[in-house]
Structure formats: structure tokens, C-alpha cells
Design an enzyme around this catalytic site. Structure first.
Site, PDB file in Angstrom:
ATOM      1  N   ASP A  83       0.869  -1.186   0.000  1.00  0.00           N
ATOM      2  CA  ASP A  83       0.000   0.000   0.000  1.00  0.00           C
ATOM      3  C   ASP A  83       0.900   1.229   0.000  1.00  0.00           C
ATOM      4  O   ASP A  83       2.033   1.156  -0.481  1.00  0.00           O
ATOM      5  CB  ASP A  83      -0.947  -0.034   1.205  1.00  0.00           C
ATOM      6  CG  ASP A  83      -2.271   0.671   0.929  1.00  0.00           C
ATOM      7  OD1 ASP A  83      -2.234   1.870   0.607  1.00  0.00           O
ATOM      8  OD2 ASP A  83      -3.332   0.036   1.036  1.00  0.00           O
ATOM      9  N   HIS A 133       2.351   2.067  -3.148  1.00  0.00           N
ATOM     10  CA  HIS A 133       1.441   3.026  -3.772  1.00  0.00           C
ATOM     11  C   HIS A 133       1.963   4.451  -3.677  1.00  0.00           C
ATOM     12  O   HIS A 133       1.204   5.405  -3.795  1.00  0.00           O
ATOM     13  CB  HIS A 133       0.056   2.944  -3.123  1.00  0.00           C
ATOM     14  CG  HIS A 133      -0.628   1.634  -3.338  1.00  0.00           C
ATOM     15  ND1 HIS A 133      -1.898   1.375  -2.866  1.00  0.00           N
ATOM     16  CD2 HIS A 133      -0.233   0.506  -3.975  1.00  0.00           C
ATOM     17  CE1 HIS A 133      -2.246   0.130  -3.194  1.00  0.00           C
ATOM     18  NE2 HIS A 133      -1.244  -0.414  -3.862  1.00  0.00           N
TER      19      HIS A 133
END
Length: 429
Positions: free
Chosen positions: A252, A275
Site C-alpha cells: 500500500d 502506492h
């Protein structure tokens, strides 16, 4: 000095050392001008004229830890912390090399008489995989309400997340039960974290909530690219936070800057997989605090699904602001969405929007952003139609397509960005 007097004095010193070895291992005792130091197993006699503050060592092995990777050592850690926190002066909590199986544990204060507390983590901590051992929204290892804590030593915290990730339904269920964060810091002041590794967290790796004066450096964070919600570092309602020289690869956001933060600096961080470095998501809940004073500088993104991102929800229940942020000297290597403002953020399969985002974004600077984009749109500025972005600056941006084909493009909604110097892709028309 007569020989009987010297022998009597030496006997007194040795007896005090034995007493302290059994009851807390005081590392410095002063007896009539003679300092006796027993720090990290070393015992040295100092003949000094002035008294020095006491230094205490508390070794988890002395409180029953087995360090065999199979026996639950949680109780030994709790007891060692309790004794350390109840001590005084400068205190060391020692976790030697070895593998420790640990359940949910809280290292909490206040430690009223402790001037500084250093946790020397040299061992390898393994989290229990039994999710019933953790409370709702609990962390695995939690530090709270302590001033002057240092966590260092080169050790590792392994969340053993692979067995928990199948139970994470947060990507599809907005009312999901949160899995444990590897290390959580709550209401801490003057904290230093240096040279620690976090592996395979069940949820976030490191989380800061309501912390002040926090410095993190030389941190290594690792989890597979498909591990859900394993943000590397999440910061919320904190101020004067500084992270530097760290390597983050996870499933993430490498770093997520949540609501209510001010004066956060991130430098020299390498990110990938992951991310990217994100502000948000913001605007989902009522009474969220503003975010201001963020500096991200000299960082590298490699193979990430975003580079620098600001994300806010539509249909915000309250209003807030994102302002005074600078992203400078950032290298993008084959990154999807290198620069993105997304004010229609929704991570779920479907979202029903009733109104635009009420998060006001202003005074944002993107400077010296260079590298390659794996997506055709390298710069996406999609702001709220209810609160258009203001004072968005792009200075010397050079992003080629990693495929080598043609040029990348830009998209803009509800914003009039201001451009300085090189602009590739070309500015929005």
C-alpha cells in the site's frame, strides 16, 4: 589508604553490585567517589570526583524470556518494561539477539522518574498469528504516553501477516475489522526510531497518532506488493515529524500522511513496490483536522502504482484544508501516476457520490520531478468542483513514458495550475 580499609571498601562495592544485579542491574553506582559501571555486561571501576546520574539496564532474559521462537515471551517483556518504566534516570531495555514469540503488548507510560528510555532491540520479534489475541483496532507492539523514548538496535519486528491477510476485507467492506499494526506510537513526545526493520505486517507497519517531535531514520519496511493495507508509515494528528534515509517496499502507501498533521518532513526515502507517498485519504469522516507544512524531498519511487498523491473522498461530511506542501527533487522510475491529485477517491468496488469533496487544496508545489511514467497520463490534477484547487505550482517537471513511445500527457479538472521552467508532459490546455 590502609589495606583493610581498601578491602572493606571493595567489599562494599561488590555487595552493592550483587544487590543491583538481582534487583534491576543498576549500571552506575557511586560509593564515596568511586563509580562502578556495569553497562551491557562490562564492569569498570572509575575513580572520579563528581557523581553521575544513574543508568539502569533491564534485560528481558533476566525476566524469563526464552528467545527460542516457540515459547510465548510476552509476559517477560511486560515485566521488564514495567520495571524499566518504574525506574529513574536513564534506562535501557535490552532485547538481545534471539527469536522471541510475542503477542499483543503495550509499552505505556508515563514513566515519571525516567529521563530517557532506550529500547535496544537486537533480537527478532515474531507476532502471534492467533488474531483472537488482539483487541479491536489494536496494534501488535504499542508505545504510548512516554517522553524521551529511543527505539534502536538493528532488530526486526515480523508481523507474520501472510496468515492474516486473507481475513482482511477492508478493500471491499467499509465496516471491516482492522487487523493489528506492527508498531503503533500514541501520544509520544521526543521519540527517536533508528535502524529497525518491520516485516510482513498484518496491517500498517508503523503508525503515529498524536505524536510530537518524532524522528525516524534508517528504517527498513518490507511486505509483498499484493499485501492489503500494509502502509509502511502512517501519520495522523501529529506534529514536528521527521523521517529520513529509509527503504520501504510494501503493498500500500509507502508513507501516508493522514488528517490533522503539521510540520512533517520526509527526506531520502526509497519507495517500491507500493502506492507511493500519499496525503490522505482525507474527508471521509466528520471533524477531520487540516494538514499543512509537509515537505517531501530527495525521494525515489520505483515501480509504484502512484508517485506523489493527494487523495480526498467525495461527499465529505465536513470541511478541512490541505495547504503549504512541497514535493521536491523526486525521481520516478517506471511509476504509474507520478503526480496525482484525486478528489474523487474511492477504494471500494462501488461508491455513490452525492456531493463533491469539501477538502480545500491550496499552495502545493511540485519542484524538480523527473523520471519515467508507466501510464500515459503522467500528471493528473483532478480537483473538487465544489472547492477547486488554488495555487498549484509545477516547476521543472520532466516525465517521459517508460515505453519510450511519444510523450506523456496531463489532465486537469477544476484547477488552473501555474507552470515554471521545463514541463514534460506539456501543461493542460
Amino acid at each position: 589508604m590502609s589495606r583493610p580499609f581498601f578491602h572493606g571498601k571493595l567489599l562494599l562495592v561488590l555487595s552493592i553490585y550483587y544487590f543491583n544485579g538481582v534487583f534491576g542491574r543498576e549500571a552506575v553506582s557511586v560509593v564515596k567517589g568511586i563509580e562502578f559501571e556495569a553497562q551491557k555486561g562490562r564492569h569498570v571501576l572509575h575513580h572520579k570526583g563528581r557523581k553521575r546520574s544513574a543508568l539502569f539496564d533491564f534485560d528481558v532474559m533476566s525476566f524469563g524470556a526464552r528467545a527460542d521462537g516457540r515459547t510465548d515471551d510476552t509476559r517477560a517483556f511486560r515485566t521488564a518494561w514495567k520495571k524499566a518504566c518504574e525506574s529513574s534516570g536513564s534506562v535501557n531495555l535490552l532485547i538481545p539477539k534471539g527469536t522471541y514469540l510475542i503477542g499483543h503488548i503495550e509499552f505505556t507510560g508515563p514513566c515519571n522518574n525516567v529521563s530517557s528510555l532506550t529500547v535496544h532491540l537486537k533480537g527478532y520479534l515474531k507476532a502471534t498469528t492467533d488474531l483472537s489475541k488482539y483487541g479491536f483496532s489494536a496494534g501488535w507492539v504499542e508505545f504510548g504516553w512516554v517522553e524521551g523514548l529511543t527505539l534502536t538496535g538493528g532488530g526486526t519486528l515480523d508481523g507474520q501477516g501472510a496468515k492474516a491477510w486473507p481475513y482482511n476485507d477492508c478493500p471491499t467492506d467499509s465496516n471491516c475489522k482492522l487487523l493489528p499494526t506492527n508498531v503503533k506510537f500514541m501520544a509520544m513526545n521526543k521519540t527517536v526510531v533508528r535502524g529497525i526493520t518491520s516485516l510482513n505486517s498484518k496491517f500498517f507497519h508503523i503508525a503515529l497518532v498524536e505524536c510530537k517531535n518524532f524522528k525516524g531514520s534508517k528504517i527498513k519496511i518490507s511486505a509483498p506488493s499484493n499485501s492489503p493495507n500494509t502502509d509502511g508509515i502512517h501519520i495522523e494528528r501529529s506534529s514536528s515529524v521527521y523521517f529520513s534515509g529509509s527503504h520501504i517496499g510494501t503493498g500500500d502507501d509507502c508513507i501516508s500522511v493522514g488528517q490533522g498533521n503539521s510540520q512533517v518532513t520526509i527526506t531520502g526515502v526509497t519507495c517500491g513496490p507500493g502506492h507511493g507517498i500519499s496525503v490522505g485519504s482525507l474527508g471521509r469522516y466528520r471533524n477531520e483536522g487540516d494538514v499543512s507544512g509537509l515537505l517531501v524531498r530527495d525521494c525515489t519511487m520505483t515501480g509504484t502504482t502512484n508517485g506523489i498523491r493527494i487523495k480526498t473522498w467525495e461527499n465529505s461530511p465536513g470541511s478541512s484544508a490541505v495547504t503549504n506542501m512541497t514535493f521536491e527533487n523526486i525521481v520516478m522510475n517506471n511509476v504509474t501516476n507520478p503526480i496525482i491529485i484525486d478528489q474523487t477517491y474511492c477504494p471500494f468496488t462501488s461508491c455513490t457520490s452525492m456531493a463533491p469533496s469539501r477538502v480545500k487544496i491550496s499552495d502545493i508545489y511540485f519542484k524538480n520531478i523527473r523520471g519515467t511514467s508507466s501510464s500515459k497520463v503522467a500528471v493528473a490534477l483532478e480537483c473538487s468542483k465544489g472547492m477547486p484547487c488554488q495555487n498549484i505550482y509545477l516547476e521543472n517537471v520532466h516525465l517521459d513514458l517508460s515505453s519510450g513511445e511519444k510523450h506523456a500527457t496531463s489532465t486537469c479538472k477544476n484547477v488552473r495550475a501555474k507552470y515554471i521552467g521545463t514541463q514534460l508532459p506539456p501543461p493542460c490546455s
